[in-house]
Design a protein around this motif. Sequence first.
Motif, short mmCIF file in Angstrom:
data_model
loop_
_atom_site.label_atom_id
_atom_site.label_comp_id
_atom_site.label_asym_id
_atom_site.label_seq_id
_atom_site.Cartn_x
_atom_site.Cartn_y
_atom_site.Cartn_z
N PHE A 268 37.24 39.21 47.51
CA PHE A 268 36.96 40.44 48.25
C PHE A 268 36.68 41.62 47.30
O PHE A 268 35.94 42.54 47.63
CB PHE A 268 38.16 40.83 49.12
CG PHE A 268 38.44 39.94 50.29
CD1 PHE A 268 38.02 38.63 50.36
CD2 PHE A 268 39.17 40.43 51.36
CE1 PHE A 268 38.30 37.82 51.45
CE2 PHE A 268 39.47 39.64 52.46
CZ PHE A 268 39.03 38.33 52.50
N TYR A 269 37.34 41.62 46.14
CA TYR A 269 37.36 42.80 45.28
C TYR A 269 36.02 43.22 44.69
O TYR A 269 35.74 44.43 44.62
CB TYR A 269 38.41 42.64 44.19
CG TYR A 269 39.81 42.84 44.72
CD1 TYR A 269 40.31 44.12 44.94
CD2 TYR A 269 40.62 41.76 45.05
CE1 TYR A 269 41.59 44.31 45.44
CE2 TYR A 269 41.89 41.94 45.56
CZ TYR A 269 42.37 43.22 45.75
OH TYR A 269 43.62 43.40 46.27
N PRO A 270 35.15 42.32 44.26
CA PRO A 270 33.87 42.83 43.73
C PRO A 270 33.11 43.68 44.74
O PRO A 270 32.61 44.75 44.40
CB PRO A 270 33.11 41.55 43.36
CG PRO A 270 34.20 40.55 43.07
CD PRO A 270 35.28 40.87 44.07
N ALA B 151 35.59 48.00 37.50
CA ALA B 151 36.56 47.20 38.24
C ALA B 151 35.86 46.04 38.96
O ALA B 151 36.38 44.92 38.99
CB ALA B 151 37.33 48.07 39.24
N ALA B 152 34.70 46.31 39.53
CA ALA B 152 33.95 45.24 40.21
C ALA B 152 33.50 44.18 39.22
O ALA B 152 33.64 42.98 39.47
CB ALA B 152 32.74 45.84 40.94
N ARG B 153 32.98 44.62 38.09
CA ARG B 153 32.49 43.67 37.08
C ARG B 153 33.62 42.82 36.52
O ARG B 153 33.42 41.64 36.21
CB ARG B 153 31.73 44.39 35.98
CG ARG B 153 30.41 44.96 36.47
CD ARG B 153 29.50 45.41 35.33
NE ARG B 153 28.35 46.13 35.78
CZ ARG B 153 27.27 45.60 36.34
NH1 ARG B 153 27.22 44.31 36.58
NH2 ARG B 153 26.25 46.36 36.69
N GLU B 154 34.82 43.39 36.39
CA GLU B 154 35.97 42.64 35.89
C GLU B 154 36.34 41.50 36.81
O GLU B 154 37.00 40.55 36.40
CB GLU B 154 37.18 43.56 35.73
CG GLU B 154 37.10 44.51 34.56
CD GLU B 154 38.23 45.53 34.56
OE1 GLU B 154 39.19 45.39 35.36
OE2 GLU B 154 38.14 46.47 33.76
N ARG B 155 35.95 41.58 38.06
CA ARG B 155 36.35 40.58 39.06
C ARG B 155 35.21 39.68 39.52
O ARG B 155 35.36 38.90 40.45
CB ARG B 155 36.98 41.28 40.26
CG ARG B 155 38.27 41.99 39.85
CD ARG B 155 38.79 42.85 40.97
NE ARG B 155 40.01 43.52 40.59
CZ ARG B 155 41.17 43.36 41.22
NH1 ARG B 155 41.25 42.55 42.24
NH2 ARG B 155 42.22 44.02 40.83
#
Length: 170
Positions: A99-101, A126-130
């Motif tokens: 869900f996070y990206p 934060a999106a790229r990390e996930r």
Amino acid sequence: MTSTEQLSPDTTMDAITAAVTLGRSGDTAAARARLLEIWRGIGVAGDPLHRCTLAHYLADLHDDPAQALAWDIRALDAADALTDDRVQRHHASLQVAGFYPSLHLNLADNYRRLGSWDAAAEQLAAARERLDALSDDAYGAMIRTALDEVADAVTRRSTERRPSAPGPHS
């Protein structure tokens, strides 16, 4: 059972889906009204899957980035309260990490549209990390492409709505 089969009846998720379908057919005002009615029934402390899903889709029905941001923050907060067990009781293939990206992407896009460049960049990171939580399928490609579009718009300091963004286009 396929990964798209619902494991147990969930009238709230069914109602959310029906409202989202209404919005995607072009009646965004009616879709917003239905989702807000469902929200009142769920409440701020209700089932986090219901809150996350509803807030995520309700944000897309607002052209105003400040209104969309408020709902996207609610969606992220609800996701933080979710467990894999809960989402898998709805659909066996779901994992909260996936869900996070999208949630962070939406926050980044809202902050960008509001001209809050540092906040947008933080949400993009934060999106790229996930991203590793996403499959190499059409949905994953769509999120990755949208991240690139938002990052490019941040670099250009553009607050214009992306043509590929979900939701109403005024």
